[in-house]
Design a protein around this motif. Structure first.
Motif, PDB file in Angstrom:
ATOM      1  N   SER A 171      -2.295  -4.714  -3.561  1.00 52.95           N
ATOM      2  CA  SER A 171      -1.992  -3.437  -3.880  1.00 52.95           C
ATOM      3  C   SER A 171      -0.395  -3.303  -3.930  1.00 52.95           C
ATOM      4  O   SER A 171       0.235  -3.888  -3.231  1.00 52.95           O
ATOM      5  CB  SER A 171      -2.411  -2.540  -2.816  1.00 52.95           C
ATOM      6  OG  SER A 171      -1.820  -1.181  -3.186  1.00 52.95           O
ATOM      7  N   TRP A 172       0.036  -2.788  -4.915  1.00 50.87           N
ATOM      8  CA  TRP A 172       1.534  -2.711  -5.288  1.00 50.87           C
ATOM      9  C   TRP A 172       1.751  -1.224  -4.972  1.00 50.87           C
ATOM     10  O   TRP A 172       3.129  -1.061  -4.727  1.00 50.87           O
ATOM     11  CB  TRP A 172       1.801  -2.940  -6.667  1.00 50.87           C
ATOM     12  CG  TRP A 172       1.423  -4.092  -7.165  1.00 50.87           C
ATOM     13  CD1 TRP A 172       0.257  -4.501  -7.861  1.00 50.87           C
ATOM     14  CD2 TRP A 172       2.197  -5.443  -6.973  1.00 50.87           C
ATOM     15  NE1 TRP A 172       0.572  -5.990  -8.105  1.00 50.87           N
ATOM     16  CE2 TRP A 172       1.663  -6.411  -7.549  1.00 50.87           C
ATOM     17  CE3 TRP A 172       3.506  -5.529  -6.233  1.00 50.87           C
ATOM     18  CZ2 TRP A 172       2.047  -7.770  -7.394  1.00 50.87           C
ATOM     19  CZ3 TRP A 172       3.851  -7.062  -6.030  1.00 50.87           C
ATOM     20  CH2 TRP A 172       3.200  -7.960  -6.546  1.00 50.87           C
ATOM     21  N   ARG A 173       1.239  -0.502  -4.421  1.00 53.00           N
ATOM     22  CA  ARG A 173       1.292   0.845  -4.014  1.00 53.00           C
ATOM     23  C   ARG A 173       1.794   0.877  -2.396  1.00 53.00           C
ATOM     24  O   ARG A 173       0.990   0.441  -1.445  1.00 53.00           O
ATOM     25  CB  ARG A 173       0.056   1.567  -4.162  1.00 53.00           C
ATOM     26  CG  ARG A 173       0.416   3.075  -3.574  1.00 53.00           C
ATOM     27  CD  ARG A 173      -1.014   4.123  -4.079  1.00 53.00           C
ATOM     28  NE  ARG A 173      -0.678   5.210  -3.589  1.00 53.00           N
ATOM     29  CZ  ARG A 173      -1.522   6.233  -3.613  1.00 53.00           C
ATOM     30  NH1 ARG A 173      -2.719   6.068  -4.234  1.00 53.00           N
ATOM     31  NH2 ARG A 173      -1.193   7.431  -3.304  1.00 53.00           N
ATOM     32  N   LYS A 174       2.805   0.885  -2.124  1.00 49.65           N
ATOM     33  CA  LYS A 174       3.556   0.636  -0.951  1.00 49.65           C
ATOM     34  C   LYS A 174       4.203   2.054  -0.563  1.00 49.65           C
ATOM     35  O   LYS A 174       4.877   2.598  -1.128  1.00 49.65           O
ATOM     36  CB  LYS A 174       4.613  -0.279  -0.695  1.00 49.65           C
ATOM     37  CG  LYS A 174       3.748  -1.760  -1.431  1.00 49.65           C
ATOM     38  CD  LYS A 174       4.882  -2.941  -0.881  1.00 49.65           C
ATOM     39  CE  LYS A 174       4.199  -4.267  -1.060  1.00 49.65           C
ATOM     40  NZ  LYS A 174       2.968  -4.397  -1.068  1.00 49.65           N
ATOM     41  N   GLY A 175       3.955   2.431   0.871  1.00 50.95           N
ATOM     42  CA  GLY A 175       4.586   3.666   1.197  1.00 50.95           C
ATOM     43  C   GLY A 175       4.232   4.893   0.906  1.00 50.95           C
ATOM     44  O   GLY A 175       3.275   4.936  -0.111  1.00 50.95           O
TER      45      GLY A 175
END
Length: 189
Positions: A171-175
């Motif tokens: 997943s590149w969705r961080k934070g």
């Protein structure tokens, strides 16, 4: 006569009579209780001078001593005690799920277990995650045979259907705050 004095006198016995002992007083109290019970019409439950009936001095519904048969106080096998604990606590579903997860390699075979792991078992649906998309495709083809093996190992109706997932991409969705969009496009070619 004054208050507190009966026909027996101030010290509990008639003049010229021997003083009563504890046993005589208890016998007199028992006879008085029997007389009151007869006046009320209650059947006497006092046999052989002992309260409770039966003459044993024990409660009539209580077992007296172990006989040659099995008794609840006898040592029990651990498996039987655990089974009773599981059924009394309502843990049957949890234990069935644990059997599927714990015996996974034996149920489906070592080669399949090497490349596929069970994730969840809920309402008869087993979710399995494969190590690659090729293994996910292979598991979908073997799904009927795998369901039959699992049913033979843990019981029919435990696993009714399987949902097979491939590996998850990172997943590149961080934070908590992120920029919406497709993400990096040049990484996967």
């Amino acid at each position: 006569m004054t208050d507190g004095e009966g026909p027996a006198g101030p010290n509990g016995h008639a003049p010229g009579e021997q003083p009563r002992t504890g046993r005589d007083l208890a016998h007199a109290a028992l006879e008085a209780a029997k007389a009151k019970a007869r006046e009320r019409g209650a059947p006497p439950n006092l046999r052989r001078g002992r309260i409770g009936g039966g003459g044993t001095g024990q409660h009539p519904r209580r077992r007296r001593w172990s006989g040659p048969g099995a008794d609840a106080r006898d040592p029990q096998p651990l498996g039987r005690l655990v089974s009773r604990l599981i059924s009394d606590s309502g843990w049957q579903d949890t234990m069935t799920n644990a059997r599927v997860f714990g015996q996974w390699a034996r149920l489906v075979g070592e080669d399949v277990a090497e490349h596929a792991q069970p994730v969840t078992l809920k309402d008869g649906e087993l979710t399995v995650r494969a190590s690659s998309t090729a293994w996910a495709t292979q598991l979908r083809l073997l799904q009927g045979k795998l369901l039959a093996k699992i049913a033979a190992g843990v019981g029919h109706g435990v696993v009714k259907r399987m949902r097979i997932q491939g590996p998850t991409a990172p997943s590149w969705r961080k934070g908590p705050r992120h920029v919406p969009g497709r993400g990096p496009r040049d990484t996967y070619g």
